[in-house]
Design a protein around this motif. Structure first.
Motif, PDB file in Angstrom:
ATOM      1  N   GLY A  88     -64.879 -37.165  -4.914  1.00 27.32           N
ATOM      2  CA  GLY A  88     -65.779 -36.718  -3.861  1.00 27.32           C
ATOM      3  C   GLY A  88     -65.662 -37.477  -2.561  1.00 27.32           C
ATOM      4  N   TYR A  89     -64.785 -38.480  -2.499  1.00 26.67           N
ATOM      5  CA  TYR A  89     -64.678 -39.299  -1.287  1.00 26.67           C
ATOM      6  C   TYR A  89     -63.547 -38.852  -0.356  1.00 26.67           C
ATOM      7  CZ  TYR A  89     -68.090 -42.381  -3.408  1.00 26.67           C
ATOM      8  OH  TYR A  89     -69.238 -42.881  -3.970  1.00 26.67           O
ATOM      9  N   THR A  90     -62.688 -37.964  -0.825  1.00 30.41           N
ATOM     10  CA  THR A  90     -61.645 -37.370   0.012  1.00 30.41           C
ATOM     11  C   THR A  90     -61.762 -35.865  -0.098  1.00 30.41           C
ATOM     12  OG1 THR A  90     -60.159 -39.239  -0.400  1.00 30.41           O
ATOM     13  CG2 THR A  90     -59.177 -37.233   0.490  1.00 30.41           C
ATOM     14  N   LEU A  91     -62.142 -35.225   1.007  1.00 38.03           N
ATOM     15  CA  LEU A  91     -62.414 -33.794   1.009  1.00 38.03           C
ATOM     16  C   LEU A  91     -61.539 -33.088   2.036  1.00 38.03           C
ATOM     17  CD1 LEU A  91     -66.332 -34.020   0.944  1.00 38.03           C
ATOM     18  CD2 LEU A  91     -64.791 -33.764  -1.027  1.00 38.03           C
ATOM     19  N   LEU A  92     -61.351 -31.796   1.839  1.00 39.15           N
ATOM     20  CA  LEU A  92     -60.507 -30.995   2.720  1.00 39.15           C
ATOM     21  C   LEU A  92     -61.358 -30.035   3.543  1.00 39.15           C
ATOM     22  CD1 LEU A  92     -57.613 -29.933   3.523  1.00 39.15           C
ATOM     23  CD2 LEU A  92     -57.921 -28.243   1.691  1.00 39.15           C
ATOM     24  N   ILE A  93     -61.122 -30.038   4.857  1.00 38.49           N
ATOM     25  CA  ILE A  93     -61.668 -28.991   5.717  1.00 38.49           C
ATOM     26  C   ILE A  93     -60.620 -27.882   5.728  1.00 38.49           C
ATOM     27  CG2 ILE A  93     -62.403 -28.379   8.044  1.00 38.49           C
ATOM     28  CD1 ILE A  93     -64.366 -30.222   6.771  1.00 38.49           C
ATOM     29  N   SER A  94     -60.874 -26.841   4.975  1.00 40.83           N
ATOM     30  CA  SER A  94     -59.866 -25.810   4.742  1.00 40.83           C
ATOM     31  C   SER A  94     -60.008 -24.647   5.714  1.00 40.83           C
ATOM     32  CB  SER A  94     -59.981 -25.286   3.308  1.00 40.83           C
ATOM     33  OG  SER A  94     -59.010 -24.300   3.060  1.00 40.83           O
ATOM     34  N   TYR A  95     -58.859 -24.148   6.178  1.00 44.20           N
ATOM     35  CA  TYR A  95     -58.803 -23.043   7.134  1.00 44.20           C
ATOM     36  C   TYR A  95     -58.256 -21.811   6.426  1.00 44.20           C
ATOM     37  CZ  TYR A  95     -56.877 -20.397  11.114  1.00 44.20           C
ATOM     38  OH  TYR A  95     -56.543 -19.430  12.022  1.00 44.20           O
ATOM     39  N   SER A  96     -58.911 -20.678   6.619  1.00 42.79           N
ATOM     40  CA  SER A  96     -58.513 -19.463   5.905  1.00 42.79           C
ATOM     41  C   SER A  96     -57.062 -19.070   6.172  1.00 42.79           C
ATOM     42  CB  SER A  96     -59.438 -18.300   6.287  1.00 42.79           C
ATOM     43  OG  SER A  96     -59.415 -18.048   7.687  1.00 42.79           O
ATOM     44  N   GLY A  97     -56.601 -19.299   7.400  1.00 44.37           N
ATOM     45  CA  GLY A  97     -55.216 -18.957   7.715  1.00 44.37           C
ATOM     46  C   GLY A  97     -54.217 -19.680   6.843  1.00 44.37           C
ATOM     47  N   TYR A  98     -54.548 -20.915   6.443  1.00 46.38           N
ATOM     48  CA  TYR A  98     -53.686 -21.682   5.553  1.00 46.38           C
ATOM     49  C   TYR A  98     -53.985 -21.377   4.087  1.00 46.38           C
ATOM     50  CZ  TYR A  98     -52.712 -24.624   9.670  1.00 46.38           C
ATOM     51  OH  TYR A  98     -52.340 -25.077  10.894  1.00 46.38           O
ATOM     52  N   HIS A  99     -55.273 -21.343   3.749  1.00 48.82           N
ATOM     53  CA  HIS A  99     -55.657 -21.260   2.336  1.00 48.82           C
ATOM     54  C   HIS A  99     -55.296 -19.909   1.724  1.00 48.82           C
ATOM     55  CE1 HIS A  99     -58.437 -23.712  -0.414  1.00 48.82           C
ATOM     56  NE2 HIS A  99     -57.797 -22.856  -1.180  1.00 48.82           N
ATOM     57  N   VAL A 100     -55.436 -18.819   2.489  1.00 49.23           N
ATOM     58  CA  VAL A 100     -55.101 -17.505   1.941  1.00 49.23           C
ATOM     59  C   VAL A 100     -53.769 -16.983   2.470  1.00 49.23           C
ATOM     60  CG1 VAL A 100     -57.515 -16.903   1.619  1.00 49.23           C
ATOM     61  CG2 VAL A 100     -56.376 -16.208   3.716  1.00 49.23           C
ATOM     62  N   GLY A 101     -53.264 -17.576   3.562  1.00 50.11           N
ATOM     63  CA  GLY A 101     -52.003 -17.108   4.125  1.00 50.11           C
ATOM     64  C   GLY A 101     -50.781 -17.790   3.558  1.00 50.11           C
ATOM     65  N   ASN A 102     -50.822 -19.111   3.462  1.00 49.02           N
ATOM     66  CA  ASN A 102     -49.637 -19.862   3.030  1.00 49.02           C
ATOM     67  C   ASN A 102     -49.115 -19.485   1.650  1.00 49.02           C
ATOM     68  OD1 ASN A 102     -49.794 -21.145   5.454  1.00 49.02           O
ATOM     69  ND2 ASN A 102     -49.993 -23.216   4.637  1.00 49.02           N
ATOM     70  N   PRO A 103     -49.977 -19.175   0.663  1.00 47.27           N
ATOM     71  CA  PRO A 103     -49.444 -18.807  -0.657  1.00 47.27           C
ATOM     72  C   PRO A 103     -48.511 -17.592  -0.614  1.00 47.27           C
ATOM     73  CG  PRO A 103     -51.755 -19.361  -0.844  1.00 47.27           C
ATOM     74  CD  PRO A 103     -51.452 -19.326   0.623  1.00 47.27           C
ATOM     75  N   SER A 104     -48.713 -16.695   0.353  1.00 47.70           N
ATOM     76  CA  SER A 104     -47.849 -15.514   0.465  1.00 47.70           C
ATOM     77  C   SER A 104     -46.713 -15.721   1.460  1.00 47.70           C
ATOM     78  CB  SER A 104     -48.677 -14.298   0.900  1.00 47.70           C
ATOM     79  OG  SER A 104     -49.667 -14.002  -0.064  1.00 47.70           O
ATOM     80  N   LEU A 105     -46.889 -16.670   2.383  1.00 48.69           N
ATOM     81  CA  LEU A 105     -45.883 -16.897   3.420  1.00 48.69           C
ATOM     82  C   LEU A 105     -44.783 -17.851   2.969  1.00 48.69           C
ATOM     83  CD1 LEU A 105     -48.295 -17.273   6.459  1.00 48.69           C
ATOM     84  CD2 LEU A 105     -46.635 -15.435   6.158  1.00 48.69           C
ATOM     85  N   MET A 106     -45.074 -18.676   1.960  1.00 45.60           N
ATOM     86  CA  MET A 106     -44.141 -19.715   1.543  1.00 45.60           C
ATOM     87  C   MET A 106     -43.724 -19.530   0.089  1.00 45.60           C
ATOM     88  SD  MET A 106     -45.841 -23.067   3.338  1.00 45.60           S
ATOM     89  CE  MET A 106     -46.056 -23.128   5.108  1.00 45.60           C
ATOM     90  N   ASP A 107     -42.432 -19.641  -0.172  1.00 43.47           N
ATOM     91  CA  ASP A 107     -41.917 -19.444  -1.525  1.00 43.47           C
ATOM     92  C   ASP A 107     -42.253 -20.611  -2.457  1.00 43.47           C
ATOM     93  OD1 ASP A 107     -40.808 -16.988  -0.878  1.00 43.47           O
ATOM     94  OD2 ASP A 107     -38.929 -17.887  -0.205  1.00 43.47           O
TER      95      ASP A 107
END
Length: 325
Positions: A88-107
């Motif tokens: 809980g001491y290291t958290l991610l500020i996640s952006y939708s463009g990366y979180h839902v886009g990168n899985p399909s954009l990168m092999d």
């Protein structure tokens, strides 16, 4: 007898480990918490992190540190948090463009959007604006669609780069309407908006801060906002639903995630603290000034949103054959 003793020892070890985890969760937090941001300072993602950091410091009782780790289309930050200790001491500020886009954009993505992270809360959302240069002979969204159909390939559209939300979002817009637009990618919204203002590119679907002042001044035509409600800075610009295209909505979101395996009591403490922080009146004032909307969602609701958007974006990206540079 030996087997039974081994089982007892194994159960004892598990019990001790669970007890230690529970005790750690009960005392959480007892030191500063770091929010890792996958973008440089400025912009929607960093703004959202800084909107949260100060009030969360007061609510949770420990310093909240914002650590910008841009690079590799967000992968530097995502991989860093995925491998961090799940305490809980290291958290991610996640952006939708990366979180839902990168899985399909990168092999070969070095992290999994679902398996490597535990959702804490949705923080903010930002609608997008469909803006055109005044030289385009249209005054509303229906007229734009009709004009584009009558003139296939004549209109160019700007994006912030291949694989960006503005790129994917405009391709979804094309798929929804059956129109033909030519993609002109840029390295960020700054150079893109300059060419749109100059009329070299005719259309730009992007977040309000990039175009709001130009729509207000009449240098661009704002035809529709792609969210559920009108934007307070452009009250005369209708939503896509009001403009006759309810099937097209495009919102960029920013959410808080922890590494997978973070104890449930820690997640519960974090999400409740985030909810209290976002409810503070001064945070609402700051978010309005920044042009973003505060929208809290529970971990369960955030998980459902992500799992709904992943296949939707995957289909759009593959249909448009979008690839990163």
């Amino acid at each position: 007898m030996k087997t039974r003793n081994l089982i007892y020892r194994y159960l004892a070890i598990i019990s001790i480990a669970l007890g230690a985890n529970f005790a750690n969760a009960q005392s959480f937090p007892d030191r500063p918490i770091t929010l890792v941001v996958p973008n440089p300072p400025g912009g929607l993602v960093d703004t959202s992190a800084r909107l949260l950091s100060e009030p969360l410091t007061r609510v949770i009782g420990q310093p909240i540190i914002v650590d910008n780790k841009p690079g590799a289309s967000g992968n530097v930050a995502y991989q860093f948090v995925a491998k961090a200790k799940p305490d809980g001491y290291t958290l991610l500020i996640s952006y939708s463009g990366y979180h839902v886009g990168n899985p399909s954009l990168m092999d070969k993505l070095p992290w999994d959007p679902v398996k490597d992270f535990s959702p804490v809360a949705l923080l903010t959302v930002s609608t997008n604006v469909i803006a055109v240069h005044p030289s385009v002979p249209v005054n509303n969204l229906k007229e734009l669609i009709a004009y584009a159909k009558a003139n296939p390939g004549k209109l160019n559209y700007a994006s912030q780069g291949n694989g960006s939300v503005s790129h994917i979002g405009t391709e979804i817009f094309k798929q929804n309407t059956g129109i033909d637009l030519v993609h002109v990618p840029y390295k960020g919204s700054g150079p893109a908006i300059q060419d749109v203002l100059a009329g070299q590119v005719q259309l730009f679907i992007t977040t309000p801060p990039s175009v709001m002042q130009h729509v207000q001044s009449g240098k661009l035509k704002g035809l529709a906002v792609t969210g559920k409600s009108r934007h307070p800075g452009m009250p005369n610009v209708p939503t896509t639903a009001e403009a006759g295209l309810p099937s097209f909505q495009l919102e960029s979101w920013v959410a808080l995630y922890a590494p997978a395996g973070t104890p449930a009591p820690v997640i519960a403490k974090l999400t409740e603290s985030v909810k209290k922080s976002l409810a503070l009146p001064e945070v609402k004032e700051r978010s309005d000034a920044a042009g973003v909307e505060l929208r809290y969602l529970t971990p369960t609701a955030m998980d459902a949103l992500l799992k709904k958007e992943l296949p939707y974006w995957d289909k759009a990206i593959k249909s448009a054959n979008i690839k990163l540079d």
